[in-house]
Design a protein around this motif. Structure first.
Motif, PDB file in Angstrom:
ATOM      1  N   LEU A   1       0.827  -1.205   0.000  1.00  0.00           N
ATOM      2  CA  LEU A   1       0.000   0.000   0.000  1.00  0.00           C
ATOM      3  C   LEU A   1       0.864   1.258   0.000  1.00  0.00           C
ATOM      4  N   ARG A   2       1.935   1.221   0.760  1.00  0.00           N
ATOM      5  CA  ARG A   2       2.825   2.378   0.812  1.00  0.00           C
ATOM      6  C   ARG A   2       3.421   2.656  -0.563  1.00  0.00           C
ATOM      7  N   GLU A   3       3.794   1.615  -1.281  1.00  0.00           N
ATOM      8  CA  GLU A   3       4.345   1.784  -2.627  1.00  0.00           C
ATOM      9  C   GLU A   3       3.312   2.378  -3.574  1.00  0.00           C
ATOM     10  N   GLN A   4       2.059   1.931  -3.462  1.00  0.00           N
ATOM     11  CA  GLN A   4       1.005   2.455  -4.337  1.00  0.00           C
ATOM     12  C   GLN A   4       0.725   3.923  -4.049  1.00  0.00           C
ATOM     13  N   VAL A   5       0.735   4.293  -2.765  1.00  0.00           N
ATOM     14  CA  VAL A   5       0.500   5.693  -2.407  1.00  0.00           C
ATOM     15  C   VAL A   5       1.632   6.568  -2.916  1.00  0.00           C
ATOM     16  N   ASP A   6       2.866   6.083  -2.789  1.00  0.00           N
ATOM     17  CA  ASP A   6       4.022   6.858  -3.246  1.00  0.00           C
ATOM     18  C   ASP A   6       3.993   7.097  -4.756  1.00  0.00           C
ATOM     19  N   ASP A   7       3.347   6.190  -5.478  1.00  0.00           N
ATOM     20  CA  ASP A   7       3.310   6.296  -6.941  1.00  0.00           C
ATOM     21  C   ASP A   7       2.160   7.145  -7.460  1.00  0.00           C
ATOM     22  N   SER A   8       1.295   7.610  -6.572  1.00  0.00           N
ATOM     23  CA  SER A   8       0.122   8.365  -7.020  1.00  0.00           C
ATOM     24  C   SER A   8      -0.108   9.571  -6.118  1.00  0.00           C
ATOM     25  N   GLY A   9       0.046  10.748  -6.696  1.00  0.00           N
ATOM     26  CA  GLY A   9      -0.208  11.950  -5.922  1.00  0.00           C
ATOM     27  C   GLY A   9      -1.669  12.094  -5.535  1.00  0.00           C
ATOM     28  N   GLU A  10      -2.576  11.628  -6.383  1.00  0.00           N
ATOM     29  CA  GLU A  10      -4.013  11.718  -6.087  1.00  0.00           C
ATOM     30  C   GLU A  10      -4.378  10.855  -4.880  1.00  0.00           C
ATOM     31  N   ILE A  11      -3.849   9.632  -4.860  1.00  0.00           N
ATOM     32  CA  ILE A  11      -4.112   8.743  -3.728  1.00  0.00           C
ATOM     33  C   ILE A  11      -3.493   9.312  -2.454  1.00  0.00           C
ATOM     34  N   ALA A  12      -2.280   9.859  -2.577  1.00  0.00           N
ATOM     35  CA  ALA A  12      -1.605  10.431  -1.411  1.00  0.00           C
ATOM     36  C   ALA A  12      -2.416  11.578  -0.811  1.00  0.00           C
ATOM     37  N   ALA A  13      -3.013  12.412  -1.667  1.00  0.00           N
ATOM     38  CA  ALA A  13      -3.819  13.537  -1.185  1.00  0.00           C
ATOM     39  C   ALA A  13      -5.071  13.027  -0.463  1.00  0.00           C
ATOM     40  N   MET A  14      -5.697  11.981  -1.006  1.00  0.00           N
ATOM     41  CA  MET A  14      -6.877  11.409  -0.356  1.00  0.00           C
ATOM     42  C   MET A  14      -6.519  10.841   1.016  1.00  0.00           C
ATOM     43  N   VAL A  15      -5.416  10.109   1.095  1.00  0.00           N
ATOM     44  CA  VAL A  15      -4.992   9.516   2.364  1.00  0.00           C
ATOM     45  C   VAL A  15      -4.675  10.597   3.380  1.00  0.00           C
ATOM     46  N   GLN A  16      -4.042  11.670   2.937  1.00  0.00           N
ATOM     47  CA  GLN A  16      -3.713  12.765   3.843  1.00  0.00           C
ATOM     48  C   GLN A  16      -4.975  13.401   4.418  1.00  0.00           C
ATOM     49  N   SER A  17      -5.993  13.560   3.594  1.00  0.00           N
ATOM     50  CA  SER A  17      -7.260  14.118   4.073  1.00  0.00           C
ATOM     51  C   SER A  17      -7.911  13.191   5.103  1.00  0.00           C
ATOM     52  N   LEU A  18      -7.864  11.885   4.833  1.00  0.00           N
ATOM     53  CA  LEU A  18      -8.422  10.915   5.777  1.00  0.00           C
ATOM     54  C   LEU A  18      -7.643  10.910   7.086  1.00  0.00           C
ATOM     55  N   GLU A  19      -6.336  11.090   7.009  1.00  0.00           N
ATOM     56  CA  GLU A  19      -5.515  11.127   8.224  1.00  0.00           C
ATOM     57  C   GLU A  19      -5.932  12.292   9.124  1.00  0.00           C
ATOM     58  N   GLN A  20      -6.166  13.438   8.504  1.00  0.00           N
ATOM     59  CA  GLN A  20      -6.555  14.606   9.290  1.00  0.00           C
ATOM     60  C   GLN A  20      -7.884  14.370  10.006  1.00  0.00           C
ATOM     61  N   SER A  21      -8.856  13.816   9.293  1.00  0.00           N
ATOM     62  CA  SER A  21     -10.160  13.539   9.902  1.00  0.00           C
ATOM     63  C   SER A  21     -10.027  12.497  11.013  1.00  0.00           C
ATOM     64  N   TYR A  22      -9.243  11.464  10.765  1.00  0.00           N
ATOM     65  CA  TYR A  22      -9.023  10.404  11.754  1.00  0.00           C
ATOM     66  C   TYR A  22      -8.414  10.983  13.027  1.00  0.00           C
ATOM     67  N   ASP A  23      -7.357  11.803  12.884  1.00  0.00           N
ATOM     68  CA  ASP A  23      -6.672  12.364  14.049  1.00  0.00           C
ATOM     69  C   ASP A  23      -7.600  13.245  14.868  1.00  0.00           C
ATOM     70  N   GLU A  24      -8.429  14.026  14.192  1.00  0.00           N
ATOM     71  CA  GLU A  24      -9.365  14.898  14.895  1.00  0.00           C
ATOM     72  C   GLU A  24     -10.391  14.085  15.673  1.00  0.00           C
ATOM     73  N   GLU A  25     -10.891  13.009  15.051  1.00  0.00           N
ATOM     74  CA  GLU A  25     -11.883  12.167  15.709  1.00  0.00           C
ATOM     75  C   GLU A  25     -11.294  11.467  16.928  1.00  0.00           C
TER      76      GLU A  25
END
Length: 335
Positions: free
Chosen positions: A243-267
């Motif tokens: 999964l880490r390799e796939q995220v590193d290869d796609s800026g779009e996926i990385a941006a989505m994961v980053q947004s989810l991380e922010q929501s997760y941390d806040e919750e």
């Protein structure tokens, strides 16, 4: 005359002895409902393949399964039907890694006769002295794979669920045979808990070992069991690398994961403020302060206990190592 075709299950003979001192734990892992990442099915498969087990009861598929909704795979070779997958819904007597007994109810979720199925499971629970029931679920959620996987808990067994993440709100969900079993057991005052693994929605259709691992760790803690989880830890690490390799290869996926991380941390931070004693994902079980104090007091009492004259001069309570000075009494210890 009773119609044998209407029997809900057949017991194996001879029935295994299931009388642990604190009652038997029943783990329910039914396929077909809320199984994102195939975590529930994989949990049952892992337990059956890695632990000593024997069948206790086999349920009557013709009474419970709609074959059109879950058609078993058929194998054809050289214009002949040579095999067909079996759908097996059964109750198994298990032994954990330390030899402790528990029960596993595994197989396809019944399509029909939920009331009769629930009555049958409760009948078997009474027969085999079940003291707690643990039901497993796995749901697709908007969470990132880069954060500790969340397992939420619900049920009547507050001693099991209170340290887990719990959703403190009202909700309405589609029913299932497992949820009905929980409801009926709870209405009878039985100890029952449900654990749900929160699987990242973008991985829900794939096998996700991390969810299986976390569900079984919850079972291990709740049932006071010892389960072999090393292979799942390895599989989970391999999946995280992919999964880490796939995220590193796609800026779009990385941006989505980053947004989810922010929501997760806040919750998580919000939940931590409202539930300071909860064991949150990624944390380890802390030692209970009161239990530690009691254990320390017992230790001191054993040290302070006067030697029995009948034990002779080589009394084992001498902790000085030279056999001359007695163990220090309460007045001799430093304050």
């Amino acid at each position: 005359m009773q119609d044998n075709s209407r029997r809900m299950y057949e017991l194996e003979y001879p029935a295994p002895e299931m009388k642990p001192k604190n009652g038997t734990t029943l783990v329910v892992a039914l396929q077909g409902y809320a199984d994102a990442g195939q975590a529930v099915d994989s949990s049952a498969s892992h337990l059956l393949s890695s632990l000593e087990n024997s069948p206790v009861a086999a349920f009557n598929n013709d009474e419970l399964i709609d074959y059109r909704s879950r058609r078993p795979a058929v194998r054809i070779s050289n214009h002949e039907v040579v095999g067909m997958d079996e759908l097996t819904l059964g109750l198994y007597a298990m032994r954990d890694s330390a030899g402790n007994p528990f029960l596993l109810l595994a197989g396809p979720e019944p399509d029909m006769r939920w009331n009769a199925f629930t009555d049958a499971v409760i009948d078997l629970s009474e027969r085999f002295n079940v003291s707690r029931t643990i039901c497993l679920y796995s749901a697709p959620m908007t969470v990132p794979h880069t954060r500790p996987l969340l397992v939420t808990a619900h049920g009547t067994a507050d001693e099991i669920t209170r340290r887990h993440f719990r959703v403190n709100s009202n909700m309405t969900l589609p029913g299932s045979a497992s949820l009905q079993l929980e409801y009926v057991l709870g209405s009878k005052g039985r100890s029952v808990a449900g654990f749900t693994a929160h699987v990242p929605h973008y991985i829900a259709a794939s096998n996700y070992p991390e969810a299986t691992l976390k569900l079984l760790r919850a079972v291990e803690t709740a049932g006071s069991l010892s389960l072999p989880l090393g292979s799942l830890e390895q599989d989970s690490a391999k999946m995280m690398t992919l999964l880490r390799e796939q995220v590193d290869d796609s800026g779009e996926i990385a941006a989505m994961v980053q947004s989810l991380e922010q929501s997760y941390d806040e919750e998580i931070e919000s939940y931590r403020e409202d539930n300071p004693e909860a064991l949150l994902p990624g944390a380890t079980e802390a030692t209970d302060a009161d239990a530690l104090a009691e254990e320390f007091e017992r230790f001191l009492a054993s040290v302070d206990k006067p030697a029995d004259p009948r034990d002779g001069e080589d009394d084992s309570s001498d902790i000085s190592g030279d056999g001359e000075d007695p163990a220090p009494g309460p007045d001799d210890r430093d304050s």
